[in-house]
Write a protein that holds these residues in place. Structure first.
Motif, PDB file in Angstrom:
ATOM      1  N   PHE A  78     -39.463  29.829 121.160  1.00  0.00           N
ATOM      2  CA  PHE A  78     -39.712  30.268 119.787  1.00  0.00           C
ATOM      3  C   PHE A  78     -39.864  31.783 119.793  1.00  0.00           C
ATOM      4  CE2 PHE A  78     -40.953  25.865 119.941  1.00  0.00           C
ATOM      5  CZ  PHE A  78     -40.516  25.362 118.734  1.00  0.00           C
ATOM      6  N   VAL A 110     -35.297  29.148 119.229  1.00  0.00           N
ATOM      7  CA  VAL A 110     -35.647  28.772 117.854  1.00  0.00           C
ATOM      8  C   VAL A 110     -36.193  30.025 117.168  1.00  0.00           C
ATOM      9  CG1 VAL A 110     -37.031  27.278 116.375  1.00  0.00           C
ATOM     10  CG2 VAL A 110     -36.190  26.405 118.576  1.00  0.00           C
ATOM     11  N   ASP A 138     -35.156  28.228 112.271  1.00  0.00           N
ATOM     12  CA  ASP A 138     -36.232  27.399 111.726  1.00  0.00           C
ATOM     13  C   ASP A 138     -36.580  27.975 110.354  1.00  0.00           C
ATOM     14  OD1 ASP A 138     -38.270  25.588 111.396  1.00  0.00           O
ATOM     15  OD2 ASP A 138     -39.620  26.508 112.860  1.00  0.00           O
ATOM     16  N   SER A 144     -41.582  25.051 114.134  1.00  0.00           N
ATOM     17  CA  SER A 144     -42.655  25.833 114.760  1.00  0.00           C
ATOM     18  C   SER A 144     -44.024  25.222 114.443  1.00  0.00           C
ATOM     19  CB  SER A 144     -42.598  27.305 114.351  1.00  0.00           C
ATOM     20  OG  SER A 144     -42.721  27.459 112.964  1.00  0.00           O
TER      21      SER A 144
END
Length: 185
Positions: A78, A110, A138, A144
């Motif tokens: 992330f 992501v 995302d 997340s």
């Protein structure tokens, strides 16, 4: 005496073969049992849990799902373009991806899209960094949230069964990635 020695050697050979055959069968059954155990694991974000599946689109509008990488070891990273530790980490991610993509290892980046100014900032960053691993957006922040990301970057290491084996909050480098991957084998 000579016949006795031959008989003993033959008997020892049979015992060794029997033990080897028994070990082979039990390790195969243990493999089957572990796959069954994986199916019974709870989905979550802690080590030893099945990683939550997700489906997001990449910058080209193509749907990418975590399930697409079943059977591969996956790093779910992330990140955001404005995040200094994320920027430092990306060259390590790219090199690791290049070195391990032929060994059933993949990185899924992501992007925390709601935190970005716009999509073009993400596209420019990917081109600037020459990133070639899969990157998904995302856009609603749902993934997340599902992964309980509170620090950027955050990286989850999943084994080939989709089980979380390690989690890092903050930037990691190539050596850390390699060490975790070796520990998963």
């Amino acid at each position: 005496m000579k016949k006795s020695m031959i008989a003993i050697i033959l008997l020892l050979g049979l015992v060794v073969y029997g033990g080897y055959d028994l070990l082979q069968k039990s390790s195969q059954e243990a493999g089957r049992q572990s796959r069954a155990d994986v199916a019974n694991l709870e989905t979550g974000t802690q080590k030893g849990q099945l990683a939550p599946d997700f489906s997001l689109t990449d910058l080209n509008g193509k749907q990418v799902s975590l399930a697409d990488y079943a059977g591969k070891k996956v790093l779910v990273n992330f990140w955001a373009t404005w995040c200094p530790p994320c920027r430092v980490e990306m060259p390590h991610m790219q090199k690791f991806y290049e070195d391990y993509k032929t060994k059933d290892v993949v990185i899924v980046g992501v992007n925390l899209t709601p935190t970005e100014k716009n999509r073009s900032v993400v596209q420019d960053f990917i081109q600037e960094q020459q990133l070639t691993f899969p990157i998904v957006l995302d856009q609603e922040g749902e993934v997340s949230q599902a992964y309980k990301v509170v620090a950027y970057p955050t990286t989850y290491f999943l084994d080939a069964d989709g089980v979380i084996r390690e989690k890092f909050q903050g930037a990691i480098n190539y050596d850390v990635m390699e060490k975790v991957l070796r520990g998963m084998n």
